[in-house]
Design a protein around this motif. Structure first.
Motif, PDB file in Angstrom:
ATOM      1  N   GLU A  31       0.819  -1.218   0.000  1.00  0.00           N
ATOM      2  CA  GLU A  31       0.000   0.000   0.000  1.00  0.00           C
ATOM      3  C   GLU A  31       0.848   1.261   0.000  1.00  0.00           C
ATOM      4  O   GLU A  31       0.498   2.251  -0.656  1.00  0.00           O
ATOM      5  N   LEU A  52      -6.559   2.135  -4.554  1.00  0.00           N
ATOM      6  CA  LEU A  52      -6.102   1.124  -3.595  1.00  0.00           C
ATOM      7  C   LEU A  52      -7.092  -0.034  -3.508  1.00  0.00           C
ATOM      8  O   LEU A  52      -6.689  -1.202  -3.453  1.00  0.00           O
ATOM      9  N   ASP A  73     -10.806  -0.022   0.472  1.00  0.00           N
ATOM     10  CA  ASP A  73      -9.785   0.752   1.168  1.00  0.00           C
ATOM     11  C   ASP A  73     -10.374   2.091   1.586  1.00  0.00           C
ATOM     12  O   ASP A  73     -11.438   2.486   1.115  1.00  0.00           O
TER      13      ASP A  73
END
Length: 192
Positions: A31, A52, A73
């Motif tokens: 990430e 993401l 996310d």
């Protein structure tokens, strides 16, 4: 088969409570690298949350092409700046003081992939205003071990910090459940 591309116990609990049959699979996405690349491209916090979520869904969909894979996310947005998770009591206290008396947004995204490609996406944005905090209060709150690796607070445990909340509670917890459930019902994946 629905697969949640997440290791989040909170996201899994939301799906379970909604009666959605699913399996969970950790996506193993870097990430920090994705965030850095998106920031270098000038992506804003909302787009970052969406990207993401897609990266997580695609990663698991690559291993599970027969499944409907849902990635999710969340990105915190303070005046257009994307803020990530914080580590250590000093960083948590600094984040709480940065949010003290101010509005911020949480952008929670979900992306579904089928056959390895995105077929649905949604971003819910919630606006929150934290009440003013004294530095001593922020430091005391920051010593809570559960805040390590959080966005600076755990809403479900600290709702009394907020003067105003506008948006879906589940989006605050990390997934736009209302939109996801509507879409899954339209597809016949879950009952009405």
């Amino acid at each position: 088969m629905i697969v949640l591309a997440s290791g989040s116990a909170t996201r899994a609990a939301m799906l379970r409570e909604a009666g959605v049959p699913f399996e969970a699979a950790a996506p193993r996405v870097d990430e920090a690298a994705v965030r850095a690349a998106l920031a270098a491209e000038g992506a804003g916090p909302r787009d970052m949350a969406d990207a993401l979520a897609e990266a997580k869904a695609r990663k698991v969909a690559g291993r599970r092409p027969e499944a409907l894979v849902v990635g999710s996310d969340q990105v915190m947005d303070l005046r257009g700046e994307a803020l990530g998770k914080v580590r250590g009591a000093e960083a948590v206290a600094a984040r709480l003081l940065a949010l003290s008396g101010r509005d911020h947004r949480l952008h929670s995204a979900a992306v579904a992939c089928e056959g390895g490609a995105p077929v649905w996406r949604h971003v819910s944005s919630v606006r929150l205003r934290m009440r003013p905090l004294a530095p001593e209060e922020a430091r005391a709150l920051a010593r809570r071990p559960a805040l390590e690796g959080s966005m600076g607070y755990l809403f479900e445990e600290m709702e009394d910090l907020f003067e105003e909340v506008r948006g879906e509670r589940e989006a605050i917890l990390g997934m736009p459940m209302a939109a996801l459930l509507r879409w899954l019902r339209l597809r016949g994946e879950v009952g009405a």
